[in-house]
Design a protein around this motif. Structure first.
Motif, short mmCIF file in Angstrom:
data_model
loop_
_atom_site.label_atom_id
_atom_site.label_comp_id
_atom_site.label_asym_id
_atom_site.label_seq_id
_atom_site.Cartn_x
_atom_site.Cartn_y
_atom_site.Cartn_z
N TYR A 143 94.04 -15.47 19.69
CA TYR A 143 92.66 -15.96 19.65
C TYR A 143 92.53 -17.22 18.80
CZ TYR A 143 90.69 -11.81 21.94
OH TYR A 143 90.36 -10.84 22.85
N GLU A 144 93.24 -17.25 17.68
CA GLU A 144 93.17 -18.41 16.78
C GLU A 144 93.75 -19.65 17.47
OE1 GLU A 144 94.85 -17.74 12.91
OE2 GLU A 144 93.56 -16.02 12.59
N SER A 145 94.85 -19.47 18.18
CA SER A 145 95.44 -20.62 18.86
C SER A 145 94.54 -21.07 20.00
CB SER A 145 96.85 -20.32 19.35
OG SER A 145 96.83 -19.35 20.35
N GLU A 146 93.90 -20.12 20.68
CA GLU A 146 92.97 -20.49 21.74
C GLU A 146 91.75 -21.21 21.15
OE1 GLU A 146 90.34 -18.41 25.23
OE2 GLU A 146 92.17 -17.37 24.59
N ILE A 147 91.27 -20.73 20.01
CA ILE A 147 90.13 -21.36 19.33
C ILE A 147 90.53 -22.76 18.88
CG2 ILE A 147 88.69 -21.29 17.27
CD1 ILE A 147 88.54 -18.26 17.63
N ASP A 148 91.77 -22.92 18.35
CA ASP A 148 92.24 -24.24 17.94
C ASP A 148 92.29 -25.19 19.14
OD1 ASP A 148 92.50 -23.66 15.30
OD2 ASP A 148 94.66 -23.24 15.38
N GLU B 220 97.76 -8.20 15.22
CA GLU B 220 98.02 -9.52 14.63
C GLU B 220 98.38 -10.53 15.72
OE1 GLU B 220 101.05 -11.09 11.49
OE2 GLU B 220 100.04 -9.26 10.83
N GLY B 221 99.07 -10.16 16.72
CA GLY B 221 99.42 -11.04 17.84
C GLY B 221 98.18 -11.46 18.60
#
Length: 139
Positions: free
Chosen positions: A8-13, A2-3
């Motif tokens: 990855y989501e924050s990097e994609i954002d 999950e981390g």
């Protein structure tokens, strides 16, 4: 896991935000370029219009110069003709005055009453001549 997913989501954002800002900057620059192109087109159109108007004005001025020169030359010819006519009239007048003076001298020895009549006649002739010359000059 999950981390890792959150990372990855924050990097994609971050990547999406960076892309959005780059796209926004690109749109702004594209809009500025369109404005500059429109302004340049307006300047070019005004320059063409100015050149056209200037060419027309120069053509009109050249036509005016030619007409003014012709008018000046015509007036100069008229003036020269009038000056010659005036000189001719003056010469005729001098000749008549000389003839009159000579006649007066001859008549002074002959008699006084005839002289007075001739003087009056001569004065009338001079007045008529001056009047005629003035009328011709004023025409």
């Amino acid at each position: 896991l999950e981390g890792l997913s959150t990372a990855y989501e924050s990097e994609i954002d971050l990547i999406l935000k960076d892309c959005a800002s780059k796209i926004s900057k690109f749109r702004d620059k594209l809009e500025e370029r369109k404005v500059v192109e429109q302004e340049q087109k307006a300047v070019d159109d005004l320059a063409k219009q100015h050149d056209k108007e200037r060419a027309e004005a120069m053509k009109e001025f050249e036509t005016y110069k030619v007409k003014a020169l012709k008018d000046y030359q015509a007036l100069q010819k008229t003036n020269e003709a009038q000056a010659k006519e005036l000189e001719q009239i003056k010469n005729e007048f001098r000749a008549r005055m000389d003839a009159f003076s000579e006649t007066v001298k001859k008549l002074e020895g002959a008699g006084g009453s005839q002289i007075e009549e001739l003087k009056k006649k001569h004065q009338k002739e001079i007045e008529d001549h001056v009047r005629d010359a003035n009328n011709r000059y004023n025409e």
